[in-house]
Design an enzyme around this catalytic site. Sequence first.
Site, PDB file in Angstrom:
ATOM      1  N   HIS A   1       6.527   2.424  -1.071  1.00  0.00           N
ATOM      2  CA  HIS A   1       5.228   1.748  -1.070  1.00  0.00           C
ATOM      3  C   HIS A   1       4.599   1.661  -2.458  1.00  0.00           C
ATOM      4  O   HIS A   1       4.107   0.621  -2.852  1.00  0.00           O
ATOM      5  CB  HIS A   1       4.260   2.448  -0.106  1.00  0.00           C
ATOM      6  CG  HIS A   1       2.995   1.693   0.126  1.00  0.00           C
ATOM      7  ND1 HIS A   1       1.948   1.730  -0.767  1.00  0.00           N
ATOM      8  CD2 HIS A   1       2.608   0.888   1.133  1.00  0.00           C
ATOM      9  CE1 HIS A   1       0.973   0.962  -0.304  1.00  0.00           C
ATOM     10  NE2 HIS A   1       1.350   0.442   0.847  1.00  0.00           N
ATOM     11  N   CYS A   2       4.587   2.721  -3.222  1.00  0.00           N
ATOM     12  CA  CYS A   2       4.079   2.797  -4.603  1.00  0.00           C
ATOM     13  C   CYS A   2       2.558   2.724  -4.747  1.00  0.00           C
ATOM     14  O   CYS A   2       2.069   2.719  -5.875  1.00  0.00           O
ATOM     15  CB  CYS A   2       4.705   1.723  -5.493  1.00  0.00           C
ATOM     16  SG  CYS A   2       6.478   1.881  -5.699  1.00  0.00           S
ATOM     17  N   ASP A   3       1.799   2.640  -3.685  1.00  0.00           N
ATOM     18  CA  ASP A   3       0.340   2.554  -3.833  1.00  0.00           C
ATOM     19  C   ASP A   3      -0.381   3.126  -2.611  1.00  0.00           C
ATOM     20  O   ASP A   3      -1.284   2.509  -2.063  1.00  0.00           O
ATOM     21  CB  ASP A   3      -0.081   1.106  -4.081  1.00  0.00           C
ATOM     22  CG  ASP A   3      -1.499   0.995  -4.648  1.00  0.00           C
ATOM     23  OD1 ASP A   3      -1.990   1.990  -5.220  1.00  0.00           O
ATOM     24  OD2 ASP A   3      -2.108  -0.076  -4.527  1.00  0.00           O
ATOM     25  N   ILE A   4       0.012   4.335  -2.181  1.00  0.00           N
ATOM     26  CA  ILE A   4      -0.677   4.977  -1.060  1.00  0.00           C
ATOM     27  C   ILE A   4      -2.001   5.531  -1.577  1.00  0.00           C
ATOM     28  O   ILE A   4      -2.033   6.324  -2.512  1.00  0.00           O
ATOM     29  CB  ILE A   4       0.168   6.113  -0.454  1.00  0.00           C
ATOM     30  CG1 ILE A   4       1.455   5.569   0.156  1.00  0.00           C
ATOM     31  CG2 ILE A   4      -0.631   6.898   0.579  1.00  0.00           C
ATOM     32  CD1 ILE A   4       1.270   4.756   1.411  1.00  0.00           C
TER      33      ILE A   4
ATOM     34  N   ASN B   1      -5.656   1.752   1.383  1.00  0.00           N
ATOM     35  CA  ASN B   1      -4.470   1.117   1.950  1.00  0.00           C
ATOM     36  C   ASN B   1      -4.040   1.744   3.271  1.00  0.00           C
ATOM     37  O   ASN B   1      -2.942   1.479   3.752  1.00  0.00           O
ATOM     38  CB  ASN B   1      -3.317   1.159   0.942  1.00  0.00           C
ATOM     39  CG  ASN B   1      -3.593   0.289  -0.256  1.00  0.00           C
ATOM     40  OD1 ASN B   1      -4.452  -0.585  -0.216  1.00  0.00           O
ATOM     41  ND2 ASN B   1      -2.886   0.532  -1.335  1.00  0.00           N
TER      42      ASN B   1
END
Length: 68
Positions: free
Chosen positions: A24-27, A31
Amino acid sequence: MQIALGIARGRFYLHEECSTQIIHCDIKPQNILLDDSYTARISDFGLAKILKRDQTRTMTRIRGTKGY
């Protein structure tokens, strides 16, 4: 506690169980969506990275919003 477990289950699914593995890279809190039963749902896959079938590792740099 149930929200945290739901997020962990979602990440496990994306990393291990999904036919196409996704990092995912953007938890971050913005989000994570909650449904009517307060079940956590991961959203916003704009910075996600898809792994190839035979790929076992990947290198990622810091991404997303600073501070998380």
